[in-house]
Design a protein around this motif. Structure first.
Motif, PDB file in Angstrom:
ATOM      1  N   UNK A 133      51.151  41.048  22.478  1.00  0.00           N
ATOM      2  CA  UNK A 133      51.739  39.850  23.050  1.00  0.00           C
ATOM      3  C   UNK A 133      51.995  39.999  24.542  1.00  0.00           C
ATOM      4  N   UNK A 158      58.325  36.160  25.922  1.00  0.00           N
ATOM      5  CA  UNK A 158      58.143  35.022  25.010  1.00  0.00           C
ATOM      6  C   UNK A 158      58.683  33.746  25.615  1.00  0.00           C
ATOM      7  N   UNK A 159      59.791  33.879  26.346  1.00  0.00           N
ATOM      8  CA  UNK A 159      60.409  32.688  26.907  1.00  0.00           C
ATOM      9  C   UNK A 159      59.685  32.217  28.160  1.00  0.00           C
ATOM     10  N   UNK A 178      62.798  45.421  23.516  1.00  0.00           N
ATOM     11  CA  UNK A 178      62.959  44.177  22.777  1.00  0.00           C
ATOM     12  C   UNK A 178      63.349  43.030  23.695  1.00  0.00           C
ATOM     13  N   UNK A 179      64.253  43.320  24.617  1.00  0.00           N
ATOM     14  CA  UNK A 179      64.698  42.278  25.546  1.00  0.00           C
ATOM     15  C   UNK A 179      63.541  41.830  26.429  1.00  0.00           C
ATOM     16  N   UNK A 205      52.243  44.672  17.821  1.00  0.00           N
ATOM     17  CA  UNK A 205      52.415  43.260  18.160  1.00  0.00           C
ATOM     18  C   UNK A 205      53.022  43.098  19.547  1.00  0.00           C
ATOM     19  N   UNK A 240      60.463  41.914  25.700  1.00  0.00           N
ATOM     20  CA  UNK A 240      59.592  41.129  24.832  1.00  0.00           C
ATOM     21  C   UNK A 240      60.057  39.691  24.737  1.00  0.00           C
ATOM     22  N   UNK A 241      61.347  39.514  24.506  1.00  0.00           N
ATOM     23  CA  UNK A 241      61.888  38.154  24.391  1.00  0.00           C
ATOM     24  C   UNK A 241      61.693  37.410  25.714  1.00  0.00           C
ATOM     25  N   UNK A 285      54.734  33.176  27.502  1.00  0.00           N
ATOM     26  CA  UNK A 285      54.324  33.488  26.131  1.00  0.00           C
ATOM     27  C   UNK A 285      52.839  33.812  25.998  1.00  0.00           C
TER      28      UNK A 285
END
Lengths: 300, 385, 347
Positions: free
Chosen positions: C254, C311-312, C304-305, C250, C307-308, C315
């Motif tokens: 993304x 997203x912000x 992970x960071x 994922x 990724x976030x 996206x």
């Protein structure tokens, strides 16, 4: 042991497990109801609550305060999570928010492993909590922890009921859940409502986390993932997005899980999780509103 | 006369070069799951391994050369493990590899080591199938699960009785295998399993299973519970809370401080088979190891896997010395010929060309929340893997 | 023009295939896994990005494909050794890599069809949750169907068939098929139903078949990727096909861009290189006179960071719904659906 004793014992087990699922499910439903967000990181709030309580206890803090500390830290973590990860993506398509929550859980779990190592840690309990009650001549047993879980769950739900029916913010939450735009138009402070929802949901999850750790005896960073998934199913069974649904679903799922293991032959019980999720799929197909039949607009 | 100078220079250069070469470290690969779900067992093993390397170097190294442990994190992910295998073998040119405490990871790395003819000594994976599954460059440092299950069965039969209740976690290789070997050995010795049930790791309550046990018309003489360190404390606690005081026995999954910490007084009358008794009233070798571990890391060894990681490195170092060479194939042959090499977890020998060692099994009992040595045996019947 | 592009593309792939054995074993392994993951993620893009139905069950199909193909290619002697309880003819038959892969893919197609019929009627969150449930169910079945899969015990001894040519071959097939489907009138129907379900139905688009097609095709290629993966790892257990892999895929999908096939591919490349670099860095390194100690686990947190942050701030991923080079401009604009963002930037 006769059938009645057996059934009664399983009932006791089911109530204990159901309370935990209900506590977690309520938080999931609360956030979904307002934001249409499925928060995969909800389970990590359990980890926060459990570890906060654990660390406080190791530092010498007496148990009741450590318990409170766990709940408070859980709520605080929810606050941070909302501001840092979910506020910036508010209004984005649902998929984006779901993926964000996946990202958050990935970070939190690995951070947890980094800080605490993946090994389970003993969750120390004061001796009186381990006291065993024996009924029916020892054929039915339960402990103070089970009792405590039930008591705290009930208290938490009563508090929540009071909050959403008697306080301004609580009413604002219900309004926002019905229609975010309309709520904002009539002057509800939506930002505040969202923050409060996250804090409450995470505090509840933190409480569930430390109660779970108390029942199991250990806490570890990955502890929240499976309970979160299960509670998710519970919330949907009851009616996703509503508090009553979460409550109902939590106890129904607890009973279902115990029943599968207790009353079906040992060859079937390993398939327990598959059966639960198959039930979920059936529900989603034929009664997506759950037991209380919530009507929600199906959004893409 | 004219060529004395160049001769001297040449000789000096050769001497310097060989001195420099002599200082070149011998590299051993250390493959451990330092992150991910299995790190609770691998991290202590890695610590033990690093401690062993430090001690060996302080004592002069191997064949006069320092030993270097090249550590990689497998992340409990099979694709990553295959990557680190390639990095270790082709990049670092390790002469041997040690690591991992579970079969899945060992099986991800093993075939690659085998293909490249580099010996792989697993610190803690106990599946006796591994050497036959991977090949002749695969060695187990600990005893196999079939051996410890057989010892468990024999000890229980002798001390508790001939009827048992069997409980295990279906979703893990280790617990599955151990339960199967126990059943095999126990029924072979004439015992009878009254009820066999399974549980799911991580559940809060095993009361459903326990209630089924209590409902049996005749109660068994003891319970054999095949469990991982994460669950055993909880299971034991709940079993006792339900009023069952029968002896409980299991495998090295019980070897964790969590057993006594979580179960508390409930841990009395619990027994398990493992590699060594890691307390200060155990053998001198264990005591010495515990002191060294504490001095290096500031805490007691978390479990026997720390000692296993330590012993595995010593095993490899000894083999290199015996082989007198850093040729991996010669090291493999020296490993195969290991006989009665003393270690913290017992003396190790590979007999009859087998690569699962001949080692005694320690049976530990718990009384008043203290661990004590209940027995040390080798089984008379070993179930085929 | 189109033919020339295809030839160039084929030539590039052949070049990669020829160069691969010479770049060193570790980089070659990274390349192989990258190729397999591109197949996985591209099929996920077809099913998730183009239809708007966000499904989380792909890893279940990957697992099914892995086990099915491994059981089929296992030599008969090995089957007698530790898959003694295999029913019927399975225990006496051993197939080649291609037939086994195709059968594995076909199995996934059948399962996807059966499961998709009810599930693809759902929308939004419901289908996401339902497909998540499907993943769990597949995992439980794999763990408990001892006779076929050895349950939770490692399935080992799988023949190491997978090499760069198999991966490149299947990769080409995947790209060809998926791009044909995604940029056909059929694909346009998919994208309309993604953007606005009501409108789609109003103009007469039958939504269920479009979703089913994407789901089934995606399941096929996931099964194929599973077979390739199984014959690369040679040892695996059901846990390898569960949430950790799902999250990893994922993240790649993304970051690259869900609604773009080349985006998905780019995502895999970027995340793989980033992960490997970070993984080697976290072992500790020397920066001039500064010695940075090892910090295992930092690479996952860093990913992970990132990724976030994506997203912000972006996206839609690196590529959004644009495609690179491969899909010719004229074809693309003819088949263009409504873009996900207001501003469409020309590639």
């Amino acid at each position: 042991m006769n059938v009645i004793d057996y059934v009664f014992q399983q009932l006791v087990n089911a109530v204990s497990l159901g309370s935990l699922y209900a506590l977690i499910a309520v938080g999931l439903s609360l956030v979904f109801g307002i934001l249409n967000l499925i928060n995969f990181a909800h389970g990590d709030m359990m980890m926060v609550g459990a570890f906060a309580a654990l660390l406080l206890e190791s530092a010498g803090v007496p148990f009741p305060l450590a318990l409170l500390g766990g709940v408070v830290f859980g709520g605080a973590a929810g606050f941070v999570m909302e501001r840092a990860a979910f506020r910036p993506v508010r209004g984005a398509p649902d998929v984006t928010m779901l993926l964000t929550s996946l990202g958050v859980t990935y970070i939190l779990e690995n951070l947890g492993i980094l800080l605490f190592s993946a090994s389970p840690r003993n969750f120390p309990l004061p001796v009186w909590l381990g006291h065993v009650y024996k009924l029916a001549g020892g054929r039915i047993t339960f402990t103070n922890i089970n009792l405590l879980t039930l008591v705290f769950s009930v208290l938490a739900f009563l508090f929540l009921y009071w909050f959403v029916t008697r306080t301004g913010v609580g009413l604002g939450m219900r309004a926002t859940a019905e229609d975010l735009v309309a709520a904002r138009l009539v002057g509800v402070r939506v930002n505040l409502v969202v923050v409060v929802a996250f804090v409450l949901a995470s505090a509840f999850a933190g409480l569930a986390g430390l109660l779970w750790a108390a029942q199991v005896g250990v806490a570890y960073p990955l502890m929240g993932f499976t309970p979160m998934l299960k509670s998710f199913v519970a919330a949907i069974i009851g009616g996703f997005g509503t508090i009553e649904g979460a409550l109902l679903g939590g106890y129904v799922l607890g009973a279902l899980e115990i029943a599968i293991v207790a009353f079906l032959p040992p060859s079937v019980s390993p398939y327990r999780d598959a059966l639960v999720f198959a039930l979920l799929i059936v529900l989603l197909l034929f009664r997506p509103g759950g037991i209380i039949n919530v009507r929600r607009e199906v959004k893409l | 006369m004219k060529f004395i100078r160049p001769l001297v220079v040449a000789a000096a250069t050769l001497l310097l070069a060989s001195a420099a070469m002599a200082q070149q470290p011998i590299k051993i690969g250390g493959a451990f799951n330092l992150t991910g779900a299995l790190s609770s067992l691998d991290v202590p093993a890695a610590n033990g391994a690093k401690l062993a390397v430090k001690e060996i170097n302080a004592a002069g190294g191997v064949m006069g050369r320092p030993l270097e442990l090249v550590v990689y994190d497998g992340k409990t992910d099979p694709a990553t493990i295959t990557n680190i295998a390639a990095q270790m073998i082709n990049g670092d040119h390790v002469v041997a590899i040690t690591g991992f405490t579970d079969s899945d990871s060992a099986l991800a790395l093993g075939p690659i080591a085998q293909r490249n003819k580099v010996p792989f000594v697993t610190a803690g994976a106990t599946s006796p199938l591994l050497p036959s599954q991977i090949g002749n460059y695969m060695f187990l440092e600990p005893f196999g699960d079939n051996v410890q299950a057989a010892v468990g069965a024999e000890y229980a039969m002798k001390n508790f009785g001939g009827s048992a209740y069997l409980l295990y976690d279906k979703a893990t290789e280790y617990t599955n295998l151990l339960a199967g070997y126990f059943k095999d050995a126990f029924t072979h010795a004439g015992g009878k399993v009254l009820l066999e049930d399974s549980y799911k790791s991580g559940d809060t309550s095993y009361t459903a299973q326990i209630t089924k046990l209590k409902a049996l018309s005749t109660q068994p003489d003891f319970l054999y519970i095949s469990a991982m360190p994460d669950d055993i404390g909880t299971i034991v606690k709940q079993v006792r809370q339900a009023g069952i005081d029968l002896p409980i026995i299991g495998g090295d999954g019980y070897d964790t401080p969590l057993l006594v910490q979580v179960a508390g007084p409930a841990s009395d009358n619990v027994y398990y088979t493992t590699h060594a008794l890691m307390t200060m009233d155990s053998t001198p070798a264990v005591q010495k190891f515990m002191q060294a571990y504490k001095a290096e890391y500031g805490k007691d060894p978390e479990n026997a896997f720390a000692a296993l990681g330590y012993d595995a490195v010593h095993l490899i170092a000894h083999a290199i010395e015996q082989a007198g060479s850093t040729d991996p194939t010669k090291i493999r042959d020296a490993l195969q010929a290991t006989k009665d090499l003393p270690g913290v977890t017992g003396a190790i020998s590979y007999t009859n060309g087998k690569r699962v060692p001949q080692k005694q099994v320690t049976v530990i009992g718990v009384k008043n929340q203290q661990l004590y040595l209940a027995a040390q045996l080798a089984p008379s019947y070993i179930p085929t893997p | 023009m189109r033919a020339a592009r295809l030839v160039l593309f084929a030539a590039a792939m052949v070049a990669v295939g020829l160069a691969a054995p010479h770049i060193g074993e570790y980089p070659q392994r990274v390349l192989l896994v990258m190729g397999i993951e591109i197949i996985m993620v591209v099929s996920m893009a077809l099913s998730n990005g183009f239809t708007g139905v966000f499904s989380l069950s792909h890893v279940g199909f990957i697992g099914l494909g892995a086990y099915a193909s491994a059981i089929l290619t296992l030599p008969v002697t090995a089957k007698h050794a530790y898959l003694r309880d295999l029913p019927g003819f399975l225990g006496h038959v051993s197939l080649g890599f291609l037939p086994a892969t195709l059968i594995a893919g076909a199995l996934c197609v059948v399962v996807a069809f059966l499961v998709g019929l009810p599930l693809m009627r759902l929308s939004g969150h419901y289908v996401t949750v339902a497909t998540l449930g499907l993943l769990v169910i597949v995992n439980v079945v794999l763990v408990n169907a001892d006779a076929f899969t050895r349950g939770s015990r490692t399935f080992t001894g799988v023949l190491p068939y997978t090499d760069i040519w198999w991966v490149l071959g299947w990769l080409a097939v995947t790209w060809l098929v998926c791009s044909r489907v995604a940029y056909s009138p059929f694909g346009r129907a998919m994208r309309v139903s993604r953007e606005d379900l009501v409108t789609a139905e109003a103009v007469g688009i039958d939504v269920l078949p479009t979703r089913m097609t994407a789901f089934v095709i995606s399941a096929f290629f996931c099964g194929v990727a599973g077979a390739l993966y199984a014959h690369y790892l040679t040892s695996f257990s059901p846990h390898a096909f569960y949430f950790p892999l799902m999250i990893q895929l994922l993240v790649m999908l993304v970051i690259g861009g869900m609604a773009s096939l080349t985006g998905a591919s780019v995502g895999v490349v970027v995340v793989t290189i980033l992960s490997e670099v970070l993984r080697n860095l976290e072992r500790g390194f020397q920066l001039g006179a500064l010695h940075v100690p090892p910090l295992y686990g930092a690479s996952q947190v860093t990913l992970g960071v990132i990724f976030i942050l994506i997203m912000v701030f972006r996206p839609q991923g690196l590529l959004g719904d644009r495609e690179l080079v491969l899909v010719p401009r004229s074809r693309r604009s003819r088949a263009a659906g409504m873009p996900r963002e207001e501003t469409e930037v020309q590639a």
